[in-house]
Design a protein around this motif. Sequence first.
Motif, PDB file in Angstrom:
ATOM      1  N   ILE A 147      -3.575   7.839   7.624  1.00  0.00           N
ATOM      2  CA  ILE A 147      -3.205   9.202   7.231  1.00  0.00           C
ATOM      3  C   ILE A 147      -1.855   9.205   6.523  1.00  0.00           C
ATOM      4  CG2 ILE A 147      -2.596  11.472   8.161  1.00  0.00           C
ATOM      5  CD1 ILE A 147      -4.783  11.090  10.234  1.00  0.00           C
ATOM      6  N   LEU A 148      -0.914   8.409   7.011  1.00  0.00           N
ATOM      7  CA  LEU A 148       0.388   8.323   6.349  1.00  0.00           C
ATOM      8  C   LEU A 148       0.261   7.689   4.962  1.00  0.00           C
ATOM      9  CD1 LEU A 148       2.639   7.135   9.318  1.00  0.00           C
ATOM     10  CD2 LEU A 148       2.366   9.453   8.446  1.00  0.00           C
ATOM     11  N   ALA A 149      -0.615   6.682   4.837  1.00  0.00           N
ATOM     12  CA  ALA A 149      -0.815   6.043   3.530  1.00  0.00           C
ATOM     13  C   ALA A 149      -1.447   7.018   2.537  1.00  0.00           C
ATOM     14  CB  ALA A 149      -1.695   4.806   3.691  1.00  0.00           C
ATOM     15  N   GLU A 150      -2.400   7.828   3.009  1.00  0.00           N
ATOM     16  CA  GLU A 150      -3.014   8.831   2.143  1.00  0.00           C
ATOM     17  C   GLU A 150      -1.994   9.878   1.715  1.00  0.00           C
ATOM     18  OE1 GLU A 150      -6.385  10.674   0.239  1.00  0.00           O
ATOM     19  OE2 GLU A 150      -6.227   8.731   1.262  1.00  0.00           O
ATOM     20  N   TYR A 151      -1.092  10.228   2.619  1.00  0.00           N
ATOM     21  CA  TYR A 151      -0.032  11.186   2.300  1.00  0.00           C
ATOM     22  C   TYR A 151       0.890  10.628   1.221  1.00  0.00           C
ATOM     23  CZ  TYR A 151       4.234  13.895   2.817  1.00  0.00           C
ATOM     24  OH  TYR A 151       5.348  14.658   2.560  1.00  0.00           O
ATOM     25  N   ILE A 152       1.290   9.355   1.352  1.00  0.00           N
ATOM     26  CA  ILE A 152       2.156   8.727   0.341  1.00  0.00           C
ATOM     27  C   ILE A 152       1.440   8.659  -1.001  1.00  0.00           C
ATOM     28  CG2 ILE A 152       3.292   6.564  -0.299  1.00  0.00           C
ATOM     29  CD1 ILE A 152       3.859   6.109   2.671  1.00  0.00           C
ATOM     30  N   ALA A 153       0.126   8.326  -0.967  1.00  0.00           N
ATOM     31  CA  ALA A 153      -0.652   8.262  -2.214  1.00  0.00           C
ATOM     32  C   ALA A 153      -0.687   9.622  -2.909  1.00  0.00           C
ATOM     33  CB  ALA A 153      -2.072   7.795  -1.908  1.00  0.00           C
ATOM     34  N   ASP A 215      -0.637  -0.605  15.074  1.00  0.00           N
ATOM     35  CA  ASP A 215      -1.628  -0.163  14.099  1.00  0.00           C
ATOM     36  C   ASP A 215      -1.134  -0.515  12.704  1.00  0.00           C
ATOM     37  OD1 ASP A 215      -3.426   0.853  15.921  1.00  0.00           O
ATOM     38  OD2 ASP A 215      -2.507   2.834  15.946  1.00  0.00           O
ATOM     39  N   TYR A 216      -2.080  -0.920  11.854  1.00  0.00           N
ATOM     40  CA  TYR A 216      -1.696  -1.429  10.529  1.00  0.00           C
ATOM     41  C   TYR A 216      -2.737  -1.022   9.513  1.00  0.00           C
ATOM     42  CZ  TYR A 216      -1.469  -4.950   6.786  1.00  0.00           C
ATOM     43  OH  TYR A 216      -1.439  -5.573   5.580  1.00  0.00           O
ATOM     44  N   CYS A 217      -2.298  -0.760   8.290  1.00  0.00           N
ATOM     45  CA  CYS A 217      -3.245  -0.521   7.198  1.00  0.00           C
ATOM     46  C   CYS A 217      -2.631  -0.982   5.887  1.00  0.00           C
ATOM     47  CB  CYS A 217      -3.646   0.951   7.122  1.00  0.00           C
ATOM     48  SG  CYS A 217      -2.501   2.002   6.233  1.00  0.00           S
ATOM     49  N   CYS A 218      -3.501  -1.394   4.986  1.00  0.00           N
ATOM     50  CA  CYS A 218      -3.130  -1.778   3.624  1.00  0.00           C
ATOM     51  C   CYS A 218      -3.904  -0.880   2.679  1.00  0.00           C
ATOM     52  CB  CYS A 218      -3.447  -3.252   3.389  1.00  0.00           C
ATOM     53  SG  CYS A 218      -2.993  -3.842   1.754  1.00  0.00           S
ATOM     54  N   TYR A 219      -3.210  -0.135   1.827  1.00  0.00           N
ATOM     55  CA  TYR A 219      -3.838   0.937   1.056  1.00  0.00           C
ATOM     56  C   TYR A 219      -3.444   0.822  -0.415  1.00  0.00           C
ATOM     57  CZ  TYR A 219      -5.582   5.691   0.230  1.00  0.00           C
ATOM     58  OH  TYR A 219      -6.291   6.781  -0.217  1.00  0.00           O
ATOM     59  N   PRO A 220      -4.424   0.680  -1.348  1.00  0.00           N
ATOM     60  CA  PRO A 220      -4.088   0.647  -2.779  1.00  0.00           C
ATOM     61  C   PRO A 220      -3.991   2.058  -3.367  1.00  0.00           C
ATOM     62  CG  PRO A 220      -6.411   0.176  -2.485  1.00  0.00           C
ATOM     63  CD  PRO A 220      -5.846   0.397  -1.102  1.00  0.00           C
ATOM     64  N   ILE A 221      -3.022   2.256  -4.249  1.00  0.00           N
ATOM     65  CA  ILE A 221      -2.829   3.557  -4.907  1.00  0.00           C
ATOM     66  C   ILE A 221      -2.908   3.341  -6.409  1.00  0.00           C
ATOM     67  CG2 ILE A 221      -1.292   5.525  -5.197  1.00  0.00           C
ATOM     68  CD1 ILE A 221       0.046   4.721  -2.572  1.00  0.00           C
ATOM     69  N   ARG A 222      -3.844   4.030  -7.061  1.00  0.00           N
ATOM     70  CA  ARG A 222      -3.994   3.907  -8.512  1.00  0.00           C
ATOM     71  C   ARG A 222      -3.187   5.002  -9.199  1.00  0.00           C
ATOM     72  NH1 ARG A 222      -8.486   1.979  -6.204  1.00  0.00           N
ATOM     73  NH2 ARG A 222      -9.379   0.076  -7.091  1.00  0.00           N
ATOM     74  N   THR A 223      -2.174   4.602  -9.947  1.00  0.00           N
ATOM     75  CA  THR A 223      -1.325   5.542 -10.672  1.00  0.00           C
ATOM     76  C   THR A 223      -1.461   5.286 -12.175  1.00  0.00           C
ATOM     77  OG1 THR A 223       0.591   4.054 -10.586  1.00  0.00           O
ATOM     78  CG2 THR A 223       0.300   5.571  -8.738  1.00  0.00           C
ATOM     79  N   ILE A 224      -0.790   6.105 -12.974  1.00  0.00           N
ATOM     80  CA  ILE A 224      -0.906   5.979 -14.431  1.00  0.00           C
ATOM     81  C   ILE A 224      -0.201   4.729 -14.945  1.00  0.00           C
ATOM     82  CG2 ILE A 224      -1.168   8.448 -14.819  1.00  0.00           C
ATOM     83  CD1 ILE A 224       1.813   8.513 -15.542  1.00  0.00           C
ATOM     84  N   LYS A 231       1.712  -0.786   2.549  1.00  0.00           N
ATOM     85  CA  LYS A 231       1.432  -1.339   3.866  1.00  0.00           C
ATOM     86  C   LYS A 231       2.239  -0.568   4.899  1.00  0.00           C
ATOM     87  CE  LYS A 231       0.390  -6.088   2.427  1.00  0.00           C
ATOM     88  NZ  LYS A 231       0.760  -7.515   2.564  1.00  0.00           N
ATOM     89  N   ILE A 232       1.574  -0.199   5.998  1.00  0.00           N
ATOM     90  CA  ILE A 232       2.235   0.565   7.056  1.00  0.00           C
ATOM     91  C   ILE A 232       1.956  -0.095   8.395  1.00  0.00           C
ATOM     92  CG2 ILE A 232       2.391   2.804   8.216  1.00  0.00           C
ATOM     93  CD1 ILE A 232       1.641   4.141   5.629  1.00  0.00           C
TER      94      ILE A 232
END
Length: 239
Positions: A147-153, A215-224, A231-232
């Motif tokens: 959820i935190l990674a989605e917020y940052i994205a 708890d850990y997650c790796c999340y890719p963010i596609r930007t322009i 990573k959190i």
Amino acid sequence: MGQKINPLGFRLGTTQNHHSFWFAQPKNYSEGLQEDKKIRNCIKNYIQKNRKKGSNRKIESDSSSEVITHNRKMDSGSSSEVITRIEIQKEIDTIHVIIHIGFPNLLKKKGAIEELEKDLQKEVNSVNQRLNIAIEKVKEPYRQPNILAEYIAFQLKNRVSFRKAMKKAIELTKKADIRGVKVKIAGRLAGKEIARAECIKKGRLPLQTIRAKIDYCCYPIRTIYGVLGVKIWIFVDEE
């Protein structure tokens, strides 16, 4: 030594449990693994597709002032629907799918579960097995790294400074009962030519302690200006 390992796989059997529970013969194991992947991808695609539809309808129908208030809600991270975990339990004639989600507003709509079951039935092609889908709301959403990674994205896609987005994500963890958090983001930050990594840490984070629940997650963010990686790590408690 510089040897890196996934914190979740490192703690399987102690503080972490498997997300899939089923047994299969060795020759059928790969088929069951691919079936799990199809189920998870289908659920994530369904939520992402319907969330986009809902946001487009709201923007078309609402006035400008109401759209601004909707965007403010997204800034606080309260209306993002993020799947934290999908558990799959397989029996002889039934596949149980438990979806752990932070804010299950979309899946609580009338007919949403039935529509999702039809999509999964087409994807899996399980004629002899019936699907049973259950929704479980996460008690402390801001304790979940997804959820935190989605917020940052969401913040980065809206051209917010990456440092400000990371600090605000750490501030959200104050609402949850945690002992430490670390946020790391890498890539072409702020559109710079050279990729680099930035990190913010607060509290303790004993990654080498197996009894520490992390708890850990790796999340890719596609930007322009390219793909950024987030990573959190969240130190929940120590057994």
